[in-house]
Scaffold this motif. Structure first.
Motif, mmCIF file in Angstrom:
data_model
loop_
_atom_site.group_PDB
_atom_site.id
_atom_site.type_symbol
_atom_site.label_atom_id
_atom_site.label_comp_id
_atom_site.label_asym_id
_atom_site.label_seq_id
_atom_site.Cartn_x
_atom_site.Cartn_y
_atom_site.Cartn_z
ATOM 1 N N GLN A 137 13.577 15.539 -5.040
ATOM 2 C CA GLN A 137 14.742 14.920 -4.414
ATOM 3 C C GLN A 137 14.294 13.704 -3.629
ATOM 4 N N LYS A 138 14.962 12.593 -3.839
ATOM 5 C CA LYS A 138 14.641 11.341 -3.150
ATOM 6 C C LYS A 138 15.198 11.393 -1.726
ATOM 7 N N SER A 139 14.463 10.832 -0.796
ATOM 8 C CA SER A 139 14.915 10.770 0.582
ATOM 9 C C SER A 139 16.238 10.030 0.690
ATOM 10 N N SER A 140 17.116 10.511 1.548
ATOM 11 C CA SER A 140 18.403 9.837 1.767
ATOM 12 C C SER A 140 18.225 8.516 2.498
ATOM 13 N N PHE A 141 17.059 8.265 3.064
ATOM 14 C CA PHE A 141 16.778 7.003 3.751
ATOM 15 C C PHE A 141 16.316 5.921 2.781
ATOM 16 N N SER A 142 16.105 6.261 1.535
ATOM 17 C CA SER A 142 15.683 5.297 0.523
ATOM 18 C C SER A 142 16.908 4.735 -0.186
ATOM 19 N N GLY A 143 17.080 3.440 -0.102
ATOM 20 C CA GLY A 143 18.217 2.801 -0.764
ATOM 21 C C GLY A 143 17.977 2.636 -2.244
ATOM 22 N N CYS B 237 9.794 5.289 -1.836
ATOM 23 C CA CYS B 237 10.486 6.368 -1.141
ATOM 24 C C CYS B 237 9.656 7.647 -1.151
ATOM 25 N N VAL B 238 10.054 8.540 -0.257
ATOM 26 C CA VAL B 238 9.455 9.866 -0.179
ATOM 27 C C VAL B 238 10.337 10.809 -0.978
ATOM 28 N N GLU B 239 9.698 11.701 -1.721
ATOM 29 C CA GLU B 239 10.421 12.704 -2.494
ATOM 30 C C GLU B 239 9.942 14.091 -2.086
ATOM 31 N N LEU B 240 10.861 15.038 -2.049
ATOM 32 C CA LEU B 240 10.566 16.423 -1.704
ATOM 33 C C LEU B 240 10.965 17.333 -2.853
ATOM 34 N N ALA B 241 10.229 18.417 -3.013
ATOM 35 C CA ALA B 241 10.577 19.439 -3.999
ATOM 36 C C ALA B 241 10.376 20.808 -3.348
ATOM 37 N N ALA C 4 7.100 27.081 -0.107
ATOM 38 C CA ALA C 4 6.414 25.838 0.223
ATOM 39 C C ALA C 4 7.338 24.652 -0.049
ATOM 40 N N VAL C 5 6.900 23.501 0.403
ATOM 41 C CA VAL C 5 7.596 22.248 0.127
ATOM 42 C C VAL C 5 6.553 21.255 -0.371
ATOM 43 N N LEU C 6 6.852 20.586 -1.483
ATOM 44 C CA LEU C 6 5.977 19.558 -2.019
ATOM 45 C C LEU C 6 6.501 18.201 -1.568
ATOM 46 N N LEU C 7 5.591 17.282 -1.230
ATOM 47 C CA LEU C 7 5.957 15.928 -0.837
ATOM 48 C C LEU C 7 5.129 14.945 -1.641
ATOM 49 N N ARG C 8 5.736 13.815 -1.985
ATOM 50 C CA ARG C 8 5.007 12.755 -2.675
ATOM 51 C C ARG C 8 5.712 11.426 -2.411
ATOM 52 N N GLU C 9 4.984 10.346 -2.631
ATOM 53 C CA GLU C 9 5.578 9.020 -2.600
ATOM 54 C C GLU C 9 5.878 8.628 -4.032
ATOM 55 N N VAL D 268 -0.032 12.114 -6.453
ATOM 56 C CA VAL D 268 -0.584 12.598 -5.185
ATOM 57 C C VAL D 268 0.491 13.436 -4.509
ATOM 58 N N ILE D 269 0.262 14.741 -4.451
ATOM 59 C CA ILE D 269 1.254 15.674 -3.928
ATOM 60 C C ILE D 269 0.661 16.437 -2.754
ATOM 61 N N VAL D 270 1.413 16.485 -1.665
ATOM 62 C CA VAL D 270 1.032 17.240 -0.477
ATOM 63 C C VAL D 270 1.893 18.498 -0.436
ATOM 64 N N THR D 271 1.264 19.628 -0.166
ATOM 65 C CA THR D 271 1.981 20.898 -0.064
ATOM 66 C C THR D 271 1.971 21.359 1.382
ATOM 67 N N THR D 272 3.121 21.784 1.875
ATOM 68 C CA THR D 272 3.227 22.297 3.234
ATOM 69 C C THR D 272 4.228 23.443 3.242
ATOM 70 N N THR D 273 4.403 24.049 4.397
ATOM 71 C CA THR D 273 5.387 25.118 4.537
ATOM 72 C C THR D 273 6.672 24.532 5.119
#
Length: 66
Positions: A8-14, A21-25, A30-35, A41-46
């Motif tokens: 999902q694309k950040s709502s702050f990205s036009g 933009c930042v994307e979350l899955a 967990a939550v995955l983050l990437r640019e 390049v994927i970052v995993t967090t809780t």
């Protein structure tokens, strides 16, 4: 077959900002983050750690790191 994350694309990205933009899955625990300009390049967090990080950004708790 392994299911692909639902990014999902950040709502702050036009729409006209290109791949900037930042994307979350979300996953089960967990939550995955990437640019979008570096999708490999994927970052995993809780979810709890991400909530705490966003809270600290909003409240200015990390401003001293600038």
């Amino acid at each position: 077959m392994v299911a692909q994350p639902a990014w999902q694309k950040s709502s702050f990205s036009g729409a006209d900002e290109g791949n900037n933009c930042v994307e979350l899955a979300p996953l089960a625990d967990a939550v995955l983050l990437r640019e979008s300009d570096a999708p490999g390049v994927i970052v995993t967090t809780t979810p709890a750690a991400l909530r705490a990080f966003l809270r600290d950004i909003r409240t200015g708790a990390l401003d001293h790191l600038r």
